[in-house]
Design a protein around this motif. Structure first.
Motif, PDB file in Angstrom:
ATOM      1  N   ALA A  49      41.365  44.658  48.507  1.00  0.00           N
ATOM      2  CA  ALA A  49      41.981  45.306  49.665  1.00  0.00           C
ATOM      3  C   ALA A  49      41.902  46.813  49.500  1.00  0.00           C
ATOM      4  CB  ALA A  49      43.434  44.878  49.824  1.00  0.00           C
ATOM      5  N   ALA A  50      41.965  47.524  50.628  1.00  0.00           N
ATOM      6  CA  ALA A  50      41.954  48.978  50.582  1.00  0.00           C
ATOM      7  C   ALA A  50      42.736  49.526  51.761  1.00  0.00           C
ATOM      8  CB  ALA A  50      40.525  49.517  50.592  1.00  0.00           C
ATOM      9  N   VAL A  51      43.213  50.752  51.584  1.00  0.00           N
ATOM     10  CA  VAL A  51      43.979  51.424  52.633  1.00  0.00           C
ATOM     11  C   VAL A  51      43.536  52.874  52.695  1.00  0.00           C
ATOM     12  CG1 VAL A  51      45.878  51.923  51.024  1.00  0.00           C
ATOM     13  CG2 VAL A  51      46.320  51.882  53.498  1.00  0.00           C
ATOM     14  N   ASN A  52      43.514  53.432  53.892  1.00  0.00           N
ATOM     15  CA  ASN A  52      43.072  54.816  54.001  1.00  0.00           C
ATOM     16  C   ASN A  52      44.202  55.763  53.623  1.00  0.00           C
ATOM     17  OD1 ASN A  52      44.694  54.684  56.335  1.00  0.00           O
ATOM     18  ND2 ASN A  52      43.382  56.163  57.385  1.00  0.00           N
ATOM     19  N   TRP A  53      43.930  57.053  53.673  1.00  0.00           N
ATOM     20  CA  TRP A  53      44.857  58.045  53.144  1.00  0.00           C
ATOM     21  C   TRP A  53      46.216  58.006  53.830  1.00  0.00           C
ATOM     22  CZ3 TRP A  53      46.987  61.774  56.246  1.00  0.00           C
ATOM     23  CH2 TRP A  53      46.412  61.895  57.526  1.00  0.00           C
TER      24      TRP A  53
END
Length: 124
Positions: A49-53
Motif C-alpha cells: 500500500a502507499a499514500v501520497n504526501w
C-alpha cells in the motif's frame, strides 16, 4: 536523510487484526509519499500500500484491498497500516518506505528510504 522505524508486528491468528506504525525522523515528512512493502519467506519484496504526501491519494495491491488501510499523520510524522482479516498468506516482514516525487509509486526501486522491517506472522 529520512529515518524510518516500524512497530506493531507480531503473531496473530487467521482472521485477526494488526496495526503497523512507522515513525519518521529527519527531513520534512510531508515532503514524501509513503509506502508499505512486504517480503514473504523465500520471496521477493512486494508492494502492499502507499499514500501520497497529503494522505489524499492511496493505492493498494489487489490482495489487500478491502482488508488493509494505509493512513498518515503529518503532525506526528507517522504512517500506519491497519490490517484486518489477516490470513497466512499475509505472513511476511513488513517494511515502511519513503519516496520523493508526485506520483504514488508501487515499485520498491522508486523509494529512497527504508525501515528495518517488522515481522508479521499469521497462524492458521
Amino acid at each position: 536523510q529520512v529515518q524510518l522505524v516500524e512497530s506493531g508486528g507480531g503473531l496473530v491468528q487467521a482472521g485477526g487484526s494488526l496495526r503497523l506504525s512507522c515513525a519518521a525522523s529527519g527531513r520534512t515528512f510531508s515532503n514524501y509519499n509513503m509506502g508499505w512493502f512486504r517480503q514473504p519467506p523465500g520471496k521477493e519484496r512486494e508492494f502492499v500500500a502507499a499514500v501520497n504526501w497529503s494522505g489524499g491519494v492511496t493505492r493498494y495491491t489487489d490482495s489487500v484491498k478491502g482488508r488493509f488501510t494505509i493512513s498518515r499523520d503529518n503532525a506526528k510524522n507517522t504512517v500506519s497500516l491497519q490490517m484486518n482479516s489477516l490470513n497466512p498468506e499475509d505472513t511476511a516482514i513488513y517494511y515502511c518506505a519513503a519516496a520523493s516525487g508526485v506520483v504514488v509509486r508501487t515499485i520498491p526501486g522508486r523509494y529512497d528510504y527504508w525501515g528495518q522491517g517488522t515481522q508479521v506472522t499469521v497462524s492458521s
